[in-house]
Design a protein around this motif. Structure first.
Motif, mmCIF file in Angstrom:
data_model
loop_
_atom_site.group_PDB
_atom_site.id
_atom_site.type_symbol
_atom_site.label_atom_id
_atom_site.label_comp_id
_atom_site.label_asym_id
_atom_site.label_seq_id
_atom_site.Cartn_x
_atom_site.Cartn_y
_atom_site.Cartn_z
ATOM 1 N N LEU B 65 -10.231 57.003 20.266
ATOM 2 C CA LEU B 65 -9.383 58.195 19.630
ATOM 3 C C LEU B 65 -10.132 59.022 18.540
ATOM 4 O O LEU B 65 -9.471 59.419 17.821
ATOM 5 C CB LEU B 65 -8.182 57.495 19.232
ATOM 6 C CG LEU B 65 -6.928 58.586 19.350
ATOM 7 C CD1 LEU B 65 -6.850 58.876 20.847
ATOM 8 C CD2 LEU B 65 -5.665 57.688 18.789
ATOM 9 N N HIS B 66 -11.517 58.887 18.616
ATOM 10 C CA HIS B 66 -12.222 59.313 17.446
ATOM 11 C C HIS B 66 -11.911 60.954 17.470
ATOM 12 O O HIS B 66 -12.660 61.512 18.624
ATOM 13 C CB HIS B 66 -13.739 58.954 17.459
ATOM 14 C CG HIS B 66 -14.487 59.759 16.260
ATOM 15 N ND1 HIS B 66 -14.138 59.732 15.057
ATOM 16 C CD2 HIS B 66 -15.470 60.248 16.207
ATOM 17 C CE1 HIS B 66 -14.968 60.064 14.206
ATOM 18 N NE2 HIS B 66 -15.802 60.675 15.056
ATOM 19 N N ARG B 67 -11.526 61.549 16.662
ATOM 20 C CA ARG B 67 -11.412 63.142 16.755
ATOM 21 C C ARG B 67 -12.380 63.950 15.627
ATOM 22 O O ARG B 67 -12.223 65.052 15.495
ATOM 23 C CB ARG B 67 -10.012 63.723 16.690
ATOM 24 C CG ARG B 67 -9.139 62.942 17.709
ATOM 25 C CD ARG B 67 -7.807 62.881 17.174
ATOM 26 N NE ARG B 67 -7.822 61.691 16.352
ATOM 27 C CZ ARG B 67 -6.868 61.217 15.684
ATOM 28 N NH1 ARG B 67 -5.619 61.725 15.861
ATOM 29 N NH2 ARG B 67 -6.790 60.191 14.637
ATOM 30 N N GLY B 68 -12.986 62.923 14.925
ATOM 31 C CA GLY B 68 -13.691 63.807 13.838
ATOM 32 C C GLY B 68 -12.790 64.324 12.627
ATOM 33 O O GLY B 68 -13.075 65.468 12.190
ATOM 34 N N ASP B 69 -11.784 63.783 12.274
ATOM 35 C CA ASP B 69 -10.875 64.385 11.253
ATOM 36 C C ASP B 69 -11.542 64.613 9.837
ATOM 37 O O ASP B 69 -11.161 65.570 9.207
ATOM 38 C CB ASP B 69 -9.721 63.268 10.967
ATOM 39 C CG ASP B 69 -8.561 63.431 11.919
ATOM 40 O OD1 ASP B 69 -8.459 64.230 12.654
ATOM 41 O OD2 ASP B 69 -7.854 62.425 11.917
#
Lengths: 205, 413
Positions: B65-69
């Motif tokens: 779930l890595h989205r690079g927030d």
């Protein structure tokens, strides 16, 4: 007051200690060679028993020293924090000492920093990527990495051969809107980063 | 804490099986649990090495779930990032919004009005109740007690109706702005919150009656997934998982923010650090949250709900934008350039339902953060899995995962 006491106590371990500019908790800059000893002293003699956050800052592609590792320690007895920062020596292949032998929480946080910044932690027991997949060639939080990402091979060669798909950069037209920091007034208007296609001109295949 | 666990000892099936396993040489089995296993609550994968039913090695695989927030945050103004905080711990977005806003306000060195602080306390505590209701329901469901899930989900639905009324959205609320909240509470909303609290307490008693002295519940959770005090601190655990091991830290009480020092509440502590203690603490925390909500509503101050004097930080009232030139310019500047922030570094942690959610902000001035690091509590809470699962049974893993109550949104960020 606390910062002064802490500083004089820590200078015995690390004479080159300098105060770091901060807006909240006491913060110190220290040479990377004495980082491990400093944090060990903080843990053993000053009851900072928990490493709550370990991360890094990229000071810019042109800057030197380029990478700074930053640690936040929390004392579960006195309920205060301290911030320790250290500049990495080599701008091309930055390294830092691993704190895994002091805090178990350092393990995953250092893996994350390695993944996103490419800082190698010496003596880390298991330095693998944690958020990106193992084969990924870039370190996304470095400043030269674009927000949209790069086109890359798929991580699974079998699926890649069968479907012909690749990891594609994110479509940026329409957002996110970015206000660039610039002296020129016109640059500060929010614009979409990729304006090569819009309602009138269709997206090139 | 209501427990008569001392009179009861759980059958130590894991140890018996382990003793039996020593007599036979068995081939180790590698198994992948997840990423779409129901008890992994999202997209966590565990690479397991099994000897029969005994877990020999557990290697959590993250990043689905890595989205690079953090990268996204470096490319937008402070207010634009508020909706992204909804998606960190997506079971308690109101608490994330408040934590992020308070971190940036610390950077700007600004005070928000008392009414705004009290509203944030009420919403954060309601978010805590909602997150614990879901966490507890899913935890018990994974271990086999379906009824609790039905009760807690019905209550949670009522909460989401209240959130919708307040913010306009059930889930992704984006309720705070830097320097205040988006809108005041609607008429009669506080009364409906009090009615909800009134209805919630007897249902918590029902949940307790179903579980606390339930023999099967004991077997599945008591002495399972034991985390010692030293391990909990060293692995950086926070929130109910840390207090479950008996470490007395609650940032609401120890490093008060947003006016928490004005409210009376107790911090429940566990003794053994097993899955049962973590369940009991979550249950008690909901009751304490109700206490805080009642006090906050009772003492709700009047006045503005955003820092009116912070004209370079908070976007002005929408009605004034359309009628007054000054506010129109202010709104335009804040939207295009972002709020005017000083250079410097801050680190702020808030006691969220899952633990301490921290924001480390490096600013070089202007409306865009130079670096924003999010310290998700679930990330640290999960790092202990590779220690706590080993030596137990495979069937203990859903109980351990449920009791750690993690959410992958803030773990992978």
């Amino acid at each position: 007051m606390i910062a002064q006491d802490l500083k004089s106590a820590l200078e015995e371990v690390c004479p080159e200690l300098q105060e770091r500019e901060t807006l909240d908790w006491p913060a110190f800059n220290c040479p990377i060679a004495s980082l491990f000893e400093l944090i060990k002293t903080l843990r053993d003699n000053h009851v900072f028993d928990s490493l709550v956050d370990a991360t890094a800052i990229d000071n810019g592609t042109e800057a030197s020293p380029r990478f700074t590792v930053v640690y936040h320690l929390f004392s579960s007895k006195n309920h205060n924090y301290v911030r320790i920062a250290s500049d990495c020596q080599d701008d091309k292949n930055p390294t830092a000492p691993s704190l895994c032998s002091l805090f178990n929480s350092a393990n995953w946080m250092e893996r994350e920093t390695y993944d996103l910044f490419g800082i190698r932690y010496e003596d880390h027991p298991d330095l693998r990527r944690i958020l990106m997949w193992d084969e990924y060639p870039h370190h996304p939080l470095r400043k030269e990495f674009p927000l949209a990402g790069f086109e890359e091979e798929l991580w699974d060669p079998e699926i890649a051969a069968e479907t012909g798909t690749k990891v594609k950069p994110a479509p940026m037209a329409g957002g996110p809107f970015v206000a660039r920091q610039s002296a020129f007034e016109g640059d500060r208007e929010p614009i979409a980063k990729d304006e090569s296609w819009n309602e009138a001109d269709e997206k090139p295949e | 804490m209501p427990t008569d666990k001392a009179e009861y000892t759980a059958p130590d099936s894991g140890a018996k099986t382990a003793a039996a396993a020593q007599e036979f040489e068995t081939e180790h089995l590698e198994m992948s649990m997840g990423p779409s296993h129901p008890s992994t609550h999202g997209v966590l994968r565990l690479n397991l090495e099994l000897d029969g039913e005994i877990v020999k090695m557990c290697d959590p695989v993250l990043g689905y779930l890595h989205r690079g927030d953090e990268k996204i945050a470096e490319n937008m103004t402070y207010n634009q990032f508020v909706p992204y905080t909804d998606r960190l711990d997506y079971l308690a977005p109101l608490a994330n919004n408040a934590a992020y806003a308070m971190a940036v306000e610390k950077l700007a060195n600004m005070e928000v009005p008392e009414r705004c602080q009290a509203i944030r306390v009420v919403t954060s505590e309601l978010a805590r109740i909602s997150a614990h209701l879901l966490g507890l329901g899913a935890y018990t469901m994974d271990v086999g007690a379906l009824t609790v899930f039905m009760i807690t989900f019905t209550e949670r639905e009522k909460l989401y109706k209240l959130f919708e009324e307040l913010t306009g959205a059930r889930f992704t609320t984006s309720y705070t702005r830097i320097g205040g909240v988006t809108r005041d509470m609607p008429d009669g909303w506080m009364d409906r919150v009090l009615t909800f609290c009134e209805e919630l307490l007897p249902l918590l008693d029902d949940v307790e009656a179903l579980l606390t002295r339930n023999r099967i519940w004991f077997d599945r959770t008591a002495d399972v997934g034991v985390i010692s005090k030293e391990d909990a601190v060293s692995y950086g655990l926070t929130g109910p998982n840390l207090r479950g091991s008996g470490v007395d830290v609650d940032l609401r009480r120890d490093a008060p923010y947003s006016g928490y020092e004005n409210y009376e509440f107790e911090v429940p502590l566990g003794e053994n650090g097993d899955c049962y203690d973590r369940y009991a603490i979550r249950l008690e925390e909901m009751r304490q949250s109700v206490r805080i909500v009642r006090q906050a509503i009772d003492k709700m101050p009047d006045g503005p709900f955003y820092a009116e004097e912070a004209t370079k930080i908070f976007a002005p009232n929408k009605g004034k934008i359309l009628t007054s030139m000054e506010e129109l310019i202010q709104n335009f500047m804040i939207t295009t350039e972002g709020p005017d922030m000083p250079a410097g570094e801050v680190y702020f942690e808030a006691e969220n339902p899952k633990g301490a959610l921290g924001f480390y902000i490096v600013s070089k001035g202007g409306g865009v953060p130079y670096r924003l690091k999010i310290r998700g509590p679930s990330f640290n809470n999960l790092s202990i899995l590779e220690k706590v699962c080993v030596g137990g049974m495979v069937s203990d893993i859903p109980a351990i995962l449920g009791s750690l109550d993690f959410v992958m949104g803030e773990c992978d960020r």
